[in-house]
Design a protein around this motif. Structure first.
Motif: not given
Length: 309
Positions: A276-302
């Motif tokens: 259900d719609v709770k998946i969006f919160s999980k995905l956005s949180s997970d994506l930000k964690e991955i970006m943080k680990s790779k030093n990306y600050t925006s989607l345009s970085d990669f």
């Protein structure tokens, strides 16, 4: 600050996630749940000119690595969804997507004419990944028919429009469909729809009723195909045509890979059905964690920067 904002056409979205048309977006209640979720936007159910009940059940089954379905385009009809998006427009929301899937070219022309003459200011997705004429292939697999459809549509339609495509597997087919799309003022391409005509068996029996058990495959099964389609269209289409990736999105890593291949937005189908719609919160949180680990600050970085060996 890590941003997962994105832009398609001239519209900015707070994050890159949305539902896939066909999943939990048919009724007012489902559309309201999407609107109030942590998705960046949402899209209506692909609609036909008249309401459809769809195929008999069971027509959707969750599988270990995804799902199989033969829904038969159940929807509440074009007028219902047009009224819905116009109501959203009156409330100041012009950032949603309106999906249409006419069973004939004439029906698509009729629907698009009404949209063209309406106050709707959002984005329209023309679904070319559904059968149009009995005995004929999906429009997206019939290149002459695709050209005919787009030529007639853009002879009068001036609002932002994108197309939803079936999965392609042959390099020549990528090139052929890209050549056609590049001729027209298309704003985005959604890829992929489910992989058609799969068969899943349990206890010596098929698991869905329609079409002798043959149905569209979604979920983790299709992610490599989805990524290949996103990547090829990112490389072949004009750079002002955005790619909306869809297929196999279960985790933030899956979202990351779609964007790495060139997607501007990412749709969620099977996992939205499961969680259900709770998946969006999980995905956005997970994506930000991955970006943080790779030093990306925006989607345009990669975005689109997949490395080649």
């Amino acid at each position: 600050m890590i941003s997962i904002e994105t832009t398609i056409f001239n519209k900015k979205f707070s994050n890159c996630l949305m539902n896939a048309s066909g999943v939990k977006c048919m009724t007012i209640e489902e559309l309201s749940n999407l609107k109030n979720s942590e998705s960046g936007t949402w899209i209506t159910k692909s609609c036909t000119l008249s309401p459809r009940e769809g195929n008999p059940s069971p027509r959707y089954v969750d599988l270990k690595l995804g799902s199989i379905n033969s829904m038969g385009l159940p929807n509440l009809g074009f007028e219902f969804y047009l009224d819905y998006v116009l109501t959203e427009h009156e409330m100041g929301n012009d950032n949603l997507f309106f999906s249409i899937a006419g069973l004939t070219l004439e029906n698509n022309i009729k629907m698009l004419t009404q949209i063209e003459n309406s106050d709707f200011q959002g984005l329209v997705e023309l679904n070319l990944s559904c059968p149009n004429i009995p005995g004929k292939p999906q429009t997206g697999y019939d290149f002459e028919r695709t050209e005919e459809v787009l030529k007639k549509v853009f002879s009068f339609y001036t609002k932002p429009l994108g197309v939803k495509l079936p999965p392609y597997f042959d390099m020549v087919h990528f090139e052929m469909i890209a050549e056609i799309i590049n001729k027209y003022p298309i704003q985005f391409v959604t890829c992929i729809n489910s992989i058609g005509n799969a068969l899943y068996i349990e206890d010596e029996s098929v698991v869905i009723k329609p079409k002798s058990g043959f149905g569209g495959l979604g979920g983790a099964y299709v992610k490599p195909t989805a990524l290949a389609n996103v990547r090829m269209f990112y490389k072949l289409l004009r750079k002002n045509i955005s790619i909306i990736g869809c297929g196999g999105v279960e985790t933030g890593r899956d979202v990351f890979e779609h964007i790495l291949c060139g997607a501007s937005m990412v749709q969620v189908g099977t996992q939205l059905m499961k969680d259900d719609v709770k998946i969006f919160s999980k995905l956005s949180s997970d994506l930000k964690e991955i970006m943080k680990s790779k030093n990306y600050t925006s989607l345009s970085d990669f975005k689109g920067k997949l490395k080649e060996l």
